[in-house]
Design a protein around this motif. Sequence first.
Motif, short mmCIF file in Angstrom:
data_model
loop_
_atom_site.label_atom_id
_atom_site.label_comp_id
_atom_site.label_asym_id
_atom_site.label_seq_id
_atom_site.Cartn_x
_atom_site.Cartn_y
_atom_site.Cartn_z
N ASN A 1 0.81 -1.22 0.00
CA ASN A 1 0.00 0.00 0.00
C ASN A 1 0.84 1.26 0.00
O ASN A 1 0.35 2.33 -0.37
CB ASN A 1 -0.93 0.02 1.21
CG ASN A 1 -1.93 -1.12 1.22
OD1 ASN A 1 -2.18 -1.73 2.26
ND2 ASN A 1 -2.49 -1.46 0.06
N PHE A 2 2.10 1.16 0.42
CA PHE A 2 2.98 2.31 0.50
C PHE A 2 4.30 2.04 -0.21
O PHE A 2 4.63 0.90 -0.53
CB PHE A 2 3.25 2.69 1.97
CG PHE A 2 2.02 2.94 2.79
CD1 PHE A 2 1.05 3.84 2.36
CD2 PHE A 2 1.83 2.29 4.00
CE1 PHE A 2 -0.09 4.07 3.13
CE2 PHE A 2 0.70 2.51 4.77
CZ PHE A 2 -0.27 3.40 4.33
N TYR A 3 5.09 3.11 -0.41
CA TYR A 3 6.47 3.01 -0.89
C TYR A 3 7.39 3.22 0.31
O TYR A 3 7.10 4.02 1.20
CB TYR A 3 6.76 4.10 -1.92
CG TYR A 3 5.90 4.05 -3.16
CD1 TYR A 3 6.28 3.29 -4.27
CD2 TYR A 3 4.73 4.80 -3.25
CE1 TYR A 3 5.51 3.27 -5.43
CE2 TYR A 3 3.94 4.78 -4.39
CZ TYR A 3 4.34 4.01 -5.48
OH TYR A 3 3.57 3.99 -6.62
N TYR A 4 8.53 2.53 0.31
CA TYR A 4 9.42 2.54 1.48
C TYR A 4 10.86 2.89 1.11
O TYR A 4 11.28 2.71 -0.04
CB TYR A 4 9.40 1.17 2.16
CG TYR A 4 8.05 0.78 2.72
CD1 TYR A 4 7.70 1.13 4.02
CD2 TYR A 4 7.13 0.10 1.94
CE1 TYR A 4 6.45 0.79 4.53
CE2 TYR A 4 5.88 -0.24 2.45
CZ TYR A 4 5.54 0.11 3.75
OH TYR A 4 4.30 -0.22 4.24
N ASN A 5 11.59 3.36 2.12
CA ASN A 5 13.04 3.53 2.03
C ASN A 5 13.68 2.55 3.01
O ASN A 5 13.97 2.91 4.17
CB ASN A 5 13.45 4.97 2.37
CG ASN A 5 12.98 5.97 1.35
OD1 ASN A 5 12.79 5.63 0.19
ND2 ASN A 5 12.80 7.22 1.76
N PRO A 6 13.88 1.29 2.60
CA PRO A 6 14.40 0.28 3.53
C PRO A 6 15.73 0.71 4.15
O PRO A 6 16.59 1.30 3.48
CB PRO A 6 14.60 -0.95 2.62
CG PRO A 6 13.63 -0.75 1.49
CD PRO A 6 13.61 0.72 1.27
N GLY A 7 15.85 0.47 5.44
CA GLY A 7 17.08 0.81 6.15
C GLY A 7 17.16 2.24 6.61
O GLY A 7 18.15 2.64 7.24
N GLU A 8 16.14 3.03 6.33
CA GLU A 8 16.13 4.43 6.77
C GLU A 8 14.90 4.70 7.63
O GLU A 8 13.85 4.10 7.43
CB GLU A 8 16.10 5.37 5.57
CG GLU A 8 17.31 5.25 4.67
CD GLU A 8 17.27 6.22 3.50
OE1 GLU A 8 16.49 7.21 3.59
OE2 GLU A 8 17.99 6.01 2.51
N ILE B 1 1.20 10.00 3.86
CA ILE B 1 1.96 8.97 3.17
C ILE B 1 1.34 8.74 1.80
O ILE B 1 0.13 8.60 1.67
CB ILE B 1 1.92 7.63 3.93
CG1 ILE B 1 2.23 7.81 5.42
CG2 ILE B 1 2.88 6.61 3.32
CD1 ILE B 1 1.85 6.61 6.24
N LYS B 2 2.19 8.67 0.80
CA LYS B 2 1.75 8.39 -0.56
C LYS B 2 1.26 6.94 -0.67
O LYS B 2 1.91 6.02 -0.21
CB LYS B 2 2.92 8.61 -1.54
CG LYS B 2 2.67 8.21 -2.99
CD LYS B 2 1.77 9.18 -3.68
CE LYS B 2 1.62 8.82 -5.17
NZ LYS B 2 0.63 9.68 -5.85
N VAL B 3 0.08 6.77 -1.29
CA VAL B 3 -0.48 5.42 -1.50
C VAL B 3 0.02 4.88 -2.84
O VAL B 3 0.08 5.60 -3.84
CB VAL B 3 -2.02 5.45 -1.46
CG1 VAL B 3 -2.60 4.08 -1.80
CG2 VAL B 3 -2.50 5.90 -0.08
N ASN B 4 0.39 3.61 -2.83
CA ASN B 4 0.90 2.93 -4.03
C ASN B 4 -0.25 2.25 -4.76
O ASN B 4 -0.95 1.42 -4.19
CB ASN B 4 1.96 1.90 -3.58
CG ASN B 4 2.29 0.90 -4.66
OD1 ASN B 4 2.16 1.16 -5.85
ND2 ASN B 4 2.74 -0.28 -4.23
#
Length: 627
Positions: free
Chosen positions: A202-209, A261-264
């Motif tokens: 449902n969302f976009y992520y910045n893994p590790g941040e 939060i931006k929805v994907n």
Amino acid sequence: MKLVKIIFVVLFSCFFACKETKNELNVNTNLTMKDVKKKEVVYQVFTRLFGNTNTTNKPWGTIEENGVGKFNDFSMKALKEIKNLGVTHIWYTGVPHHGVIRDYTAYGISNDDPEVVKGRAGSPYAVKDYYNVNPDLAENVENRLEEFQSLIERSHKAGLKVIIDIVPNHVARNYASITKPKGVKDFGEDDDTSVTYHVDNNFYYNPGESFQLPDWHDNNKPLGGEKHPLIDGIFEETPAKWTGNGSRASKPDVNDWYETIKVNYGVSPEGHKDFDTLPEDFDTKDYKAHFEFWKNKKVPNSWIKFRDIALYWVAKGVDGFRYDMAEMVPVEFWSFMNSAIKMKNPEAFLLAEVYNPWLYRDYIRKGKMDYLYDKVQLYDTLKHVMQGHGKTTNIPPILNELADIEHHMLHFLENHDEQRIASPDFAGNADKGKPAMVVSATSSTAPTMIYFGQEVGEDASENAGFGSATRTSIFDYVGVPAHQRWVNDKKFDGGQLTKEEKALRDFYKRLLNFTIHSEALMGNYADIQLFNEHYTEWYNDKVLSFVRWSEDEKLIIISNFDTHDTFGFELGLPEEIVQEWQLTDGKYVLKDQLYKTYTSTLKVTGNQARVRIDIKPLESFILKLSK
């Protein structure tokens, strides 16, 4: 001279060609002219502010200091007065539960961190729970949903259809539904947060941040710099999610939509669409064909979540939706969701915020939107004319350009995003909106929208806190002074209005009620501006005229945007209109339909038709023809 005449002929030929094309296209879209017999008028009301009678208006004030309106403030008396203004639909803005800086933990509602909430009362476009309503609006928080359902029922009883917001592009940073139906999962609950993107995340992520709060400026610190237990420079979110306006930074800028939060929707970071696209000819198909197309297709999980949210509210009696920033969501999703809504309620009123003119036709024809904002073209142009540095000659080309979709382009002069007409930064005088309002409400078959308080000249001059003056704040607890004078301690009778405010409201009431009963306004349109510029000696670019007609009603509409001068001139009708209206030699009475006091005579000789017009500053006439 010859060139002007050639241009006139071309434009008039275009008008009649466009008229045929428009009718043909309406048959192919999901909303045809036979479906809507009369003009529709939307009354946008900011629900939290409507019934608030507190006049303190302390910047950054609390509910206790500045007050708040409730669902129950919309009494049958209030709703009937709105209906009698000439309104068909009421848009209750700010109903879905969004973040607020108030402790409702006794009701199982988590507190909201002021560092990811705009203002003290919160943004209605950062929704925290789509399956419930803003607790601020209820007399009894435990029964808040029931209180809103009662408001829906009262609205219907008063003859009003109900619209609420849905914001598919983004949700609140702390989205968590505590009242979702059994089997429904929250946004992000099943996401794979180890990857930036997956079609069913449902969302976009910045893994590790981890998410970091923006660097505040002095004028936008949380709660205006007030101390609060949750203001500590930290908002826990790991991994960081992309921000609602599309910012991919783990630390968004203070001007980004950091609270959301931006929805994907199944669009990869590179822009690839991981879903089926509509066949080429689907811009001519109705909503039933669109529904069938998606019936057995695999679609991204976010599509399903928002479709289910919309159908949840449809089942509760909501008659339509206003979609925030619809152009930031793929048009295919709108085809999927809107067709599902129409299958449940074919008369649902679906209005979208789309600002790019090159997207209009796709979002109407493929996305199955009923209506889009006509902001970038008509509103912006009217605003310039009202401010004194625009020409009325810029208006007809806009109406001609949009002729094939004119019914779908909703007109307005105010809404919650725009400056109040009476504010110094816009026109500084509510009366300057009167000629523009006549043009806005009568130049097309599309719905008209007004914003609560517009009809009494609200100027939004208060310093509310987070929200700036010139726009009535949607982020703060605040009163709306001119509107409050109409509310008159909840008598809803205008008892405290000034003489000028009463006169302005009377103008709106006369105009809107005429529009919703006029057959001609659901019929044909033709510009007579260029014709009169060329052939009438005293005609100028502060005056606008056009004609509207049906089989049984013929109207000549004239508005004077000049604030100082009265104009007197002979207004002419082109030969094509004389023939179209089947006017024979003789005299025809023209009577104004707004105030019923002004009359003139149209004289027809051969193919020539002329009428004497004397029009005062900021005056408009809706002249109806009779033999």
